[in-house]
Design an enzyme around this catalytic site. Sequence first.
Site: not given
Ligand code: NAD
Ligand code: UGA
Length: 321
Positions: A150
């Site tokens: 990823y």
């Molecule tokens: P999310 O899955 O809730 O939102 C992503 C959306 O993109 C979804 O609704 C999905 O249907 C849509 N999508 C995916 N592929 C598509 C395509 N080909 N065409 C049109 N729509 C499409 O995820 P999120 O947590 O809201 O994350 C949003 C962005 O932020 C992502 O790019 C993710 O990598 C990045 N990001 C998220 C986190 C986090 O902690 N949530 C942290 C770092 C980066």
């Molecule tokens: C999150 C988002 O899911 C990613 O999309 C994003 O890119 C990433 O942050 C980021 O900062 O770049 P992550 O930090 O793994 O990834 O977030 P969580 O899924 O909330 O997990 C946080 C921690 O909790 C991880 O160490 C995971 O292993 C742990 N975890 C998660 C558990 O121990 N149990 C669970 O049921 C879920």
Amino acid sequence: MSRILVTGAAGFIGSHLVDRLLEAGHEVTGLDCFTDYYSRETKQQNISRAVVHERFRFIEGDLLRLDLDEVIGVVDEVAHLAGEPGVRTSWGERFAIYTERNVQTTQRLLEAAARNGLERFVYASSSSVYGPDDGGPVDEETPCRPASPYGLSKLAAEELVRLYGREHDVPATILRYFTVYGPRQRPEMALSRFISLAYQGEPVEVFGDGSQMREMTYVSDIVEATVAALAMQPQGLPRAYNVGGGTRTTVRNLVRLVGEIMGERLEVGHGPPVSGDVRSTWADSGRAARELGYEPGVALEKGIEAQIRWALAGHRVPSIA
Ligand code: NAD
Ligand code: UGA
């Protein structure tokens, strides 16, 4: 007022960004194809407020297939949040989905941006581009060595953004979000799962011993950073900015906080550590503070409380992913 396209508009972060941009008076186009990463109903609920707004237009479609000249030709700015998000599920056969949804989508959008003279392009990247930290905060000059497929797909997309900035003058900015939480958080993320399982009186599952650390960022802070990046005229080549919440915690402490706030004693089961999961993330968000005026405003306990309140109001429990 600008005309802004938000990709991934029905997702967790995208839907909050849409709400915020509408509030600020912009004309917003939301685009999403409702991937099966989690349920369509959840995503429809995320954008239920926006879809009835007179300045919102929704395009249901896939960035891999749509005619993007048509989409981008009528907007000034793009916030590109669509993608396949899970860190731990990006190994094996599933990597193909990550190359499609994170890399190819970004390349198609950038091509259309280059052809249509866009004013701004903001890319939602991730802390996962860095890989393991060395025990201190990472700034944007820290070499990127992703620990998961990823993270690698997000870094490849960033490289495309830099390439189209350099070769085709796409005026772009890259934001590296650090673990985002708050209302509408994706159902498989740690806090979402802990809250739902606690509500159902079931044990939560901690991967590994729970000593891994995460920099946690409340979703409204992420949205403010994204709005600031959209408002800034990029100078020169695309620049990357860390966006962290200013608080780090162990996963064990997250479980403790959820229990404390919900007034439940959580039973904890431990699963094995998961490949791709880094031991620690730690953002130096100084560049975003200096150049975007970014300042995280929501402390961890307040943010968790808000997420719990939202979940208990019936938005995300008892059904969980
Ligand atoms: P999310 O899955 O809730 O939102 C992503 C959306 O993109 C979804 O609704 C999905 O249907 C849509 N999508 C995916 N592929 C598509 C395509 N080909 N065409 C049109 N729509 C499409 O995820 P999120 O947590 O809201 O994350 C949003 C962005 O932020 C992502 O790019 C993710 O990598 C990045 N990001 C998220 C986190 C986090 O902690 N949530 C942290 C770092 C980066
Ligand atoms: C999150 C988002 O899911 C990613 O999309 C994003 O890119 C990433 O942050 C980021 O900062 O770049 P992550 O930090 O793994 O990834 O977030 P969580 O899924 O909330 O997990 C946080 C921690 O909790 C991880 O160490 C995971 O292993 C742990 N975890 C998660 C558990 O121990 N149990 C669970 O049921 C879920």
